[in-house]
Design a protein around this motif. Structure first.
Motif, PDB file in Angstrom:
ATOM      1  N   MET A 164      73.735   8.447  82.901  1.00  0.00           N
ATOM      2  CA  MET A 164      74.444   8.487  84.164  1.00  0.00           C
ATOM      3  C   MET A 164      73.768   9.503  85.082  1.00  0.00           C
ATOM      4  O   MET A 164      73.389  10.589  84.638  1.00  0.00           O
ATOM      5  CB  MET A 164      75.899   8.887  83.939  1.00  0.00           C
ATOM      6  CG  MET A 164      76.737   8.841  85.196  1.00  0.00           C
ATOM      7  SD  MET A 164      78.487   9.108  84.849  1.00  0.00           S
ATOM      8  CE  MET A 164      78.435  10.806  84.292  1.00  0.00           C
TER       9      MET A 164
ATOM     10  N   TYR B 270      81.950  13.679  78.198  1.00  0.00           N
ATOM     11  CA  TYR B 270      81.743  12.317  77.723  1.00  0.00           C
ATOM     12  C   TYR B 270      81.672  12.244  76.210  1.00  0.00           C
ATOM     13  O   TYR B 270      82.116  11.288  75.598  1.00  0.00           O
ATOM     14  CB  TYR B 270      80.457  11.747  78.320  1.00  0.00           C
ATOM     15  CG  TYR B 270      80.636  11.272  79.723  1.00  0.00           C
ATOM     16  CD1 TYR B 270      81.028   9.986  79.995  1.00  0.00           C
ATOM     17  CD2 TYR B 270      80.450  12.142  80.784  1.00  0.00           C
ATOM     18  CE1 TYR B 270      81.220   9.561  81.291  1.00  0.00           C
ATOM     19  CE2 TYR B 270      80.645  11.731  82.090  1.00  0.00           C
ATOM     20  CZ  TYR B 270      81.030  10.436  82.342  1.00  0.00           C
ATOM     21  OH  TYR B 270      81.239  10.031  83.618  1.00  0.00           O
TER      22      TYR B 270
ATOM     23  N   VAL C 156      75.186   4.161  86.308  1.00  0.00           N
ATOM     24  CA  VAL C 156      75.439   4.275  84.878  1.00  0.00           C
ATOM     25  C   VAL C 156      74.710   3.152  84.156  1.00  0.00           C
ATOM     26  O   VAL C 156      74.788   1.987  84.557  1.00  0.00           O
ATOM     27  CB  VAL C 156      76.950   4.184  84.564  1.00  0.00           C
ATOM     28  CG1 VAL C 156      77.185   4.136  83.058  1.00  0.00           C
ATOM     29  CG2 VAL C 156      77.684   5.374  85.150  1.00  0.00           C
TER      30      VAL C 156
ATOM     31  N   THR D 108      74.104   1.531  80.271  1.00  0.00           N
ATOM     32  CA  THR D 108      74.567   1.521  78.891  1.00  0.00           C
ATOM     33  C   THR D 108      73.708   0.573  78.066  1.00  0.00           C
ATOM     34  O   THR D 108      73.467  -0.555  78.481  1.00  0.00           O
ATOM     35  CB  THR D 108      76.039   1.073  78.807  1.00  0.00           C
ATOM     36  OG1 THR D 108      76.825   1.843  79.706  1.00  0.00           O
ATOM     37  CG2 THR D 108      76.573   1.245  77.396  1.00  0.00           C
TER      38      THR D 108
ATOM     39  N   LEU E   8      74.242   6.101  76.628  1.00  0.00           N
ATOM     40  CA  LEU E   8      74.799   6.097  77.974  1.00  0.00           C
ATOM     41  C   LEU E   8      74.004   7.051  78.846  1.00  0.00           C
ATOM     42  O   LEU E   8      73.831   8.216  78.502  1.00  0.00           O
ATOM     43  CB  LEU E   8      76.257   6.531  77.961  1.00  0.00           C
ATOM     44  CG  LEU E   8      76.862   6.810  79.345  1.00  0.00           C
ATOM     45  CD1 LEU E   8      77.090   5.520  80.110  1.00  0.00           C
ATOM     46  CD2 LEU E   8      78.167   7.597  79.223  1.00  0.00           C
TER      47      LEU E   8
END
Length: 213
Positions: free
Chosen positions: A127, A63, A155, A157, A125
């Protein structure tokens, strides 16, 4: 691995909002979360014939590389502040088979920062969890999902501009990408595996993953 291309779109949108938001009154803090899988890295290479050993095996999606590149498109000087955890996809079968993608214990958390009009734009972020799907051949270098389960992956954000929370554009804009019937294009280039959904009327980038033991 549905909806992986929403996150780059979201980040570019956040950067655009940040540039416009500086001249507007402060708004109430806001953040957004959505179920999705991961995020993509672009590739302009020509299509390659699938390798016999690909995609069978384990692949890691980075990522940090993808998000940093996405932020850099709209803001030079973007950098990774911190990163934690891994996202590994295990494929069983080449043209036909199934895969499971899951985060390492504790999940993935990446923090990115980019200067925007003299103010720091920071994006976090998070996850956690897993997703899975089955697929079948749909032509050379393509497959179609026959089952997709994103229910176990979450997820979240969050974006701040100069320390103030910013609204995050919705990350479920591409409806149907987590449903059976989605077409994917894939390429195998040595220890690199590239995958992207084929969405009518929408330009999408390849997810790039590297083989791991």
């Amino acid at each position: 691995m549905a909806r992986p291309h929403l996150l780059p779109f979201t980040l570019v949108s956040i950067a655009a909002l940040a540039a416009c938001d500086r001249s507007e009154p402060a708004s109430a803090p806001a953040s957004a979360g959505a179920t999705a899988t991961a995020a993509p890295a672009p590739s302009g290479a020509s299509a390659a014939a699938p390798a016999a050993s690909c995609p069978t095996g384990k692949w890691e999606y980075d990522y940090a590389d993808m998000f940093l590149e996405t932020l850099a498109r709209s803001s030079s000087g973007a950098r990774v502040v911190s990163e934690r955890g891994k996202y590994i996809c295990t494929f069983n079968g080449n043209e036909r088979g199934s895969y499971v993608c899951e985060t390492s214990e504790g999940g993935v958390e990446n923090v990115f920062e980019a200067p925007t009009a003299g103010t720091a734009l920071r994006i976090t972020l998070k996850m956690n969890g897993r997703s899975s799907a089955d697929y079948e051949p749909a032509g050379p270098g393509r497959w179609k999902t026959t089952r997709a389960d994103m229910s176990g992956l979450r997820v979240e954000t969050k974006a701040t501009l100069g320390g103030r929370d910013m609204p995050v554009p919705a990350t479920n804009a591409f409806s149907g990408m987590d449903r059976p019937g989605t077409l994917f294009e894939y390429r195998c280039e040595g220890d690199v595996f590239k995958l992207k959904p084929i969405v009518e009327g929408m330009a999408t980038d390849f997810i790039t993953m590297k083989r791991v033991p």
